[in-house]
Write a protein that holds these residues in place. Sequence first.
Motif, PDB file in Angstrom:
ATOM      1  N   VAL A   1      -4.851   2.613  -2.377  1.00  0.00           N
ATOM      2  CA  VAL A   1      -3.760   2.894  -3.318  1.00  0.00           C
ATOM      3  C   VAL A   1      -2.649   1.900  -3.029  1.00  0.00           C
ATOM      4  CG1 VAL A   1      -2.060   4.572  -4.120  1.00  0.00           C
ATOM      5  CG2 VAL A   1      -4.368   5.335  -3.517  1.00  0.00           C
ATOM      6  N   ILE A   2      -2.213   1.206  -4.074  1.00  0.00           N
ATOM      7  CA  ILE A   2      -1.203   0.159  -3.919  1.00  0.00           C
ATOM      8  C   ILE A   2      -0.099   0.326  -4.943  1.00  0.00           C
ATOM      9  CG2 ILE A   2      -2.787  -1.542  -2.916  1.00  0.00           C
ATOM     10  CD1 ILE A   2      -3.019  -2.816  -5.711  1.00  0.00           C
ATOM     11  N   CYS A   3       1.052  -0.239  -4.622  1.00  0.00           N
ATOM     12  CA  CYS A   3       2.145  -0.350  -5.587  1.00  0.00           C
ATOM     13  C   CYS A   3       2.239  -1.804  -6.046  1.00  0.00           C
ATOM     14  CB  CYS A   3       3.464   0.091  -4.972  1.00  0.00           C
ATOM     15  SG  CYS A   3       3.591   1.884  -4.794  1.00  0.00           S
ATOM     16  N   ILE A   4       2.190  -1.997  -7.348  1.00  0.00           N
ATOM     17  CA  ILE A   4       2.347  -3.312  -7.964  1.00  0.00           C
ATOM     18  C   ILE A   4       3.724  -3.314  -8.602  1.00  0.00           C
ATOM     19  CG2 ILE A   4       1.415  -4.943  -9.649  1.00  0.00           C
ATOM     20  CD1 ILE A   4      -1.271  -3.395  -9.408  1.00  0.00           C
ATOM     21  N   GLU A   5       4.580  -4.287  -8.238  1.00  0.00           N
ATOM     22  CA  GLU A   5       5.958  -4.216  -8.716  1.00  0.00           C
ATOM     23  C   GLU A   5       6.566  -5.603  -8.972  1.00  0.00           C
ATOM     24  OE1 GLU A   5       8.818  -2.641  -5.876  1.00  0.00           O
ATOM     25  OE2 GLU A   5       7.255  -2.433  -4.367  1.00  0.00           O
ATOM     26  N   PRO A   6       6.307  -6.168 -10.148  1.00  0.00           N
ATOM     27  CA  PRO A   6       6.920  -7.458 -10.486  1.00  0.00           C
ATOM     28  C   PRO A   6       8.449  -7.383 -10.448  1.00  0.00           C
ATOM     29  CG  PRO A   6       5.197  -6.904 -12.051  1.00  0.00           C
ATOM     30  CD  PRO A   6       5.411  -5.691 -11.218  1.00  0.00           C
ATOM     31  N   MET A   7       9.057  -8.370  -9.788  1.00  0.00           N
ATOM     32  CA  MET A   7      10.507  -8.561  -9.775  1.00  0.00           C
ATOM     33  C   MET A   7      10.752  -9.950 -10.364  1.00  0.00           C
ATOM     34  SD  MET A   7      10.998  -6.932  -6.000  1.00  0.00           S
ATOM     35  CE  MET A   7       9.252  -6.799  -5.616  1.00  0.00           C
ATOM     36  N   ILE A   8      11.223  -9.964 -11.594  1.00  0.00           N
ATOM     37  CA  ILE A   8      11.255 -11.194 -12.390  1.00  0.00           C
ATOM     38  C   ILE A   8      12.693 -11.507 -12.790  1.00  0.00           C
ATOM     39  CG2 ILE A   8      10.325 -12.338 -14.438  1.00  0.00           C
ATOM     40  CD1 ILE A   8       8.179 -11.484 -12.335  1.00  0.00           C
ATOM     41  N   THR A   9      13.054 -12.792 -12.721  1.00  0.00           N
ATOM     42  CA  THR A   9      14.428 -13.206 -13.018  1.00  0.00           C
ATOM     43  C   THR A   9      14.479 -14.095 -14.260  1.00  0.00           C
ATOM     44  OG1 THR A   9      14.308 -15.217 -11.677  1.00  0.00           O
ATOM     45  CG2 THR A   9      14.907 -13.183 -10.540  1.00  0.00           C
ATOM     46  N   MET A  10      15.577 -13.990 -14.977  1.00  0.00           N
ATOM     47  CA  MET A  10      15.743 -14.791 -16.182  1.00  0.00           C
ATOM     48  C   MET A  10      15.942 -16.266 -15.849  1.00  0.00           C
ATOM     49  SD  MET A  10      18.445 -14.335 -19.311  1.00  0.00           S
ATOM     50  CE  MET A  10      17.909 -12.706 -19.809  1.00  0.00           C
ATOM     51  N   GLY A  11      16.490 -16.527 -14.671  1.00  0.00           N
ATOM     52  CA  GLY A  11      16.747 -17.904 -14.273  1.00  0.00           C
ATOM     53  C   GLY A  11      15.874 -18.342 -13.114  1.00  0.00           C
ATOM     54  N   GLY A  12      16.501 -18.902 -12.083  1.00  0.00           N
ATOM     55  CA  GLY A  12      15.757 -19.337 -10.908  1.00  0.00           C
ATOM     56  C   GLY A  12      15.282 -18.162 -10.079  1.00  0.00           C
TER      57      GLY A  12
ATOM     58  N   GLY B   1       0.825  -1.189   0.000  1.00  0.00           N
ATOM     59  CA  GLY B   1       0.000   0.000   0.000  1.00  0.00           C
ATOM     60  C   GLY B   1       0.868   1.252   0.000  1.00  0.00           C
ATOM     61  N   LEU B   2       0.264   2.372  -0.422  1.00  0.00           N
ATOM     62  CA  LEU B   2       1.009   3.627  -0.532  1.00  0.00           C
ATOM     63  C   LEU B   2       0.108   4.768  -0.071  1.00  0.00           C
ATOM     64  CD1 LEU B   2       3.737   4.836  -1.753  1.00  0.00           C
ATOM     65  CD2 LEU B   2       2.345   5.381  -3.760  1.00  0.00           C
ATOM     66  N   GLY B   3       0.678   5.688   0.698  1.00  0.00           N
ATOM     67  CA  GLY B   3      -0.119   6.829   1.156  1.00  0.00           C
ATOM     68  C   GLY B   3       0.755   7.865   1.820  1.00  0.00           C
ATOM     69  N   ARG B   4       0.457   8.154   3.077  1.00  0.00           N
ATOM     70  CA  ARG B   4       1.312   9.068   3.841  1.00  0.00           C
ATOM     71  C   ARG B   4       2.632   8.405   4.204  1.00  0.00           C
ATOM     72  NH1 ARG B   4      -1.120  13.722   5.332  1.00  0.00           N
ATOM     73  NH2 ARG B   4      -3.388  13.828   5.091  1.00  0.00           N
ATOM     74  N   LYS B   5       2.649   7.089   4.160  1.00  0.00           N
ATOM     75  CA  LYS B   5       3.868   6.314   4.363  1.00  0.00           C
ATOM     76  C   LYS B   5       4.166   5.527   3.096  1.00  0.00           C
ATOM     77  CE  LYS B   5       3.278   5.822   9.353  1.00  0.00           C
ATOM     78  NZ  LYS B   5       3.082   4.853  10.471  1.00  0.00           N
ATOM     79  N   MET B   6       5.447   5.171   2.928  1.00  0.00           N
ATOM     80  CA  MET B   6       5.822   4.459   1.706  1.00  0.00           C
ATOM     81  C   MET B   6       5.316   3.024   1.699  1.00  0.00           C
ATOM     82  SD  MET B   6       9.311   4.474  -0.379  1.00  0.00           S
ATOM     83  CE  MET B   6      10.362   4.291   1.033  1.00  0.00           C
ATOM     84  N   HIS B   7       5.315   2.390   2.866  1.00  0.00           N
ATOM     85  CA  HIS B   7       4.852   1.006   2.931  1.00  0.00           C
ATOM     86  C   HIS B   7       3.664   0.911   3.876  1.00  0.00           C
ATOM     87  CE1 HIS B   7       9.142   0.207   1.592  1.00  0.00           C
ATOM     88  NE2 HIS B   7       8.387  -0.274   0.626  1.00  0.00           N
ATOM     89  N   GLU B   8       2.498   0.733   3.294  1.00  0.00           N
ATOM     90  CA  GLU B   8       1.281   0.544   4.053  1.00  0.00           C
ATOM     91  C   GLU B   8       0.690  -0.817   3.704  1.00  0.00           C
ATOM     92  OE1 GLU B   8      -0.069   5.284   4.244  1.00  0.00           O
ATOM     93  OE2 GLU B   8      -1.403   3.827   3.310  1.00  0.00           O
ATOM     94  N   ALA B   9      -0.309  -1.232   4.477  1.00  0.00           N
ATOM     95  CA  ALA B   9      -1.059  -2.441   4.123  1.00  0.00           C
ATOM     96  C   ALA B   9      -1.956  -2.121   2.917  1.00  0.00           C
ATOM     97  CB  ALA B   9      -1.900  -2.884   5.304  1.00  0.00           C
ATOM     98  N   PRO B  10      -2.247  -3.121   2.072  1.00  0.00           N
ATOM     99  CA  PRO B  10      -1.835  -4.524   2.178  1.00  0.00           C
ATOM    100  C   PRO B  10      -0.535  -4.790   1.421  1.00  0.00           C
ATOM    101  CG  PRO B  10      -3.369  -4.293   0.361  1.00  0.00           C
ATOM    102  CD  PRO B  10      -3.176  -2.901   0.942  1.00  0.00           C
TER     103      PRO B  10
END
Length: 257
Positions: A197-208, A169-178
């Motif tokens: 309001v949320i941040c969606i942020e895929p972190m994807i790797t080419m391998g494992g 989550g995002l708001g008055r703080k950088m990391h909020e629920a959920p």
Amino acid sequence: MIYLKTDEEIELLRENNILVSKTLAEVGRHIKPGVTTKELDKIAEDYIRSHGATPAFLGYDGYPATACISVNEQVVHGIPSDYVIKEGDVVSVDLGTFMKGFVGDSAYTFAVGEVSDEVKQLLSVTKEALYKGTAQAKAGNRVGDISAAVQDYAESFGYGVVRELEGHGLGRKMHEAPGVPNYGLRGRGPLLKEGMVICIEPMITMGGRAVVFERDGWTVRTRDRKPAAHYEFAVAIRKGGPDVLTDFSIIENAINN
């Protein structure tokens, strides 16, 4: 506790996130062989401050810089340094702003010069996974609908989906629920309600998908040292669908023109 935002608060979040997009564009213009990641960090800090905001990451839990700049096998939270960017690198930049009581937060992964077709596909798939997750970010759905959309698309290419880190989550703080994981099951997790309001942020790797947390206490890299990509949107939940507060077109116009 999940805080629902008013329309006025969402507009202040949008203002922050547009500034983040403009800062990422300014940094992106300077990403080229011969530049150090520390120099890029200075560009980001100067740009944010010159537009009336403060860097949200600087000092956060002791973080020593304005931007997280992660190169090649670094997934996230790379600390800017004297590392000199070279042709063929992939550089993920994640940064935030604090202005008018609210936070902006977004990330973009840049290819430096000519990169391999395999790397181009990794970046393309990771960004598309973000779009597919974002399409599920509407009132009445659940966080798991976003998570599953990201995971299913990325894994269909044989890529790894990092599990140790997630959106938020995002708001008055950088990391909020959920929390917003990049893996999960449809129909599970917190209900998405109008005004979240949320941040969606895929972190994807080419391998494992396995990662290692480096001794600096911040940098996360792939265990197999294969490249990773990271893109992030801030999104307001609406009844009619997602309201994306980040604007990648600002970044892409800057680096393609």
